[in-house]
Motif scaffolding. Structure first.
Motif, PDB file in Angstrom:
ATOM      1  N   LEU A 125       0.804  -1.215   0.000  1.00  0.00           N
ATOM      2  CA  LEU A 125       0.000   0.000   0.000  1.00  0.00           C
ATOM      3  C   LEU A 125       0.845   1.277   0.000  1.00  0.00           C
ATOM      4  N   GLY A 126       2.096   1.184   0.416  1.00  0.00           N
ATOM      5  CA  GLY A 126       2.934   2.370   0.610  1.00  0.00           C
ATOM      6  C   GLY A 126       3.037   3.281  -0.596  1.00  0.00           C
ATOM      7  N   LEU A 127       3.378   2.734  -1.748  1.00  0.00           N
ATOM      8  CA  LEU A 127       3.553   3.578  -2.943  1.00  0.00           C
ATOM      9  C   LEU A 127       2.222   4.070  -3.488  1.00  0.00           C
ATOM     10  N   PHE A 128       1.164   3.301  -3.292  1.00  0.00           N
ATOM     11  CA  PHE A 128      -0.174   3.758  -3.670  1.00  0.00           C
ATOM     12  C   PHE A 128      -0.538   4.996  -2.848  1.00  0.00           C
ATOM     13  N   ILE A 129      -0.257   4.958  -1.551  1.00  0.00           N
ATOM     14  CA  ILE A 129      -0.528   6.094  -0.669  1.00  0.00           C
ATOM     15  C   ILE A 129       0.355   7.278  -1.052  1.00  0.00           C
ATOM     16  N   VAL A 130       1.634   7.030  -1.334  1.00  0.00           N
ATOM     17  CA  VAL A 130       2.542   8.102  -1.764  1.00  0.00           C
ATOM     18  C   VAL A 130       1.967   8.821  -2.981  1.00  0.00           C
TER      19      VAL A 130
END
Length: 193
Positions: A158-163
């Motif tokens: 999920l990290g890069l989606f949130i970024v």
């Protein structure tokens, strides 16, 4: 007596690490849910990106040392403040630097730079990590996306989606490039929205 205390401390450290992972996972799901519904709230206030980068780097020192990684910060000293949401941008920087740490082997290096280009503040996070296959780069910012071969590396996907969601909510862009010597993530944020 000392062995018992050491075992207790190690046990407590494992519990603390597990609790942190759970909090990170739950926070990631909440943020992804907000992002998916278009409810990322941005409160525009003046932010010194250089100061924010230094704070995030300082907070990561223990993990950098534990992993045997070197972090180099190179800032444009004349970088103007931007109008943005400090809490959200802090999350972006944690994710980008955290990913670089996850995918860089002990002895590696992470370089974080800030520059000003065409009325945008640009942040680059470069690592000497394992690299990203070219065919996976276009999919990196998708929800629940994990790199092939990264099953043993902790993360929710999920990290890069949130970024991406946070940077776009700031009317900016984020991109990735990679080769056999590592990866670079670049975020461009307008100085004024």
């Amino acid at each position: 007596m000392r062995i018992v205390r050491k075992e207790k401390v190690e046990g407590l450290e494992r519990i603390e690490g597990s609790a942190r992972r759970i909090v990170t996972l739950v926070t990631g799901f909440i943020e992804a849910s907000k992002a998916e519904s278009g409810k990322v709230e941005i409160v525009h206030r003046p932010i010194s990106v250089n100061r924010l980068l230094q704070e995030v780097a300082r907070q990561q020192e223990a993990e950098l040392e534990r992993k045997g990684l070197k972090l180099e910060l190179t800032f444009d000293e004349k970088l103007p403040d931007i109008l943005g949401d400090e809490t959200q941008l802090d999350r972006v920087l944690w994710n980008l630097i955290g990913n670089a740490m996850k995918f860089t082997r002990s002895g590696g290096k992470i370089t974080v730079t800030s520059t000003c280009e065409d009325s945008h503040v640009c942040i680059a996070v470069k690592d000497t990590g394992i690299g990203i296959p070219k065919d996976e780069i276009p999919l990196l910012f998708s929800q629940f996306r994990r790199l092939k071969g990264a099953e043993k590396i902790e993360g929710s996907g999920l990290g890069l989606f949130i970024v991406k969601t946070i940077i776009e909510a700031h009317r900016g862009t984020v991109q990735a490039e990679s080769d056999e010597q590592g990866s670079t993530f670049r975020a461009r944020i307008p100085i004024r929205p």
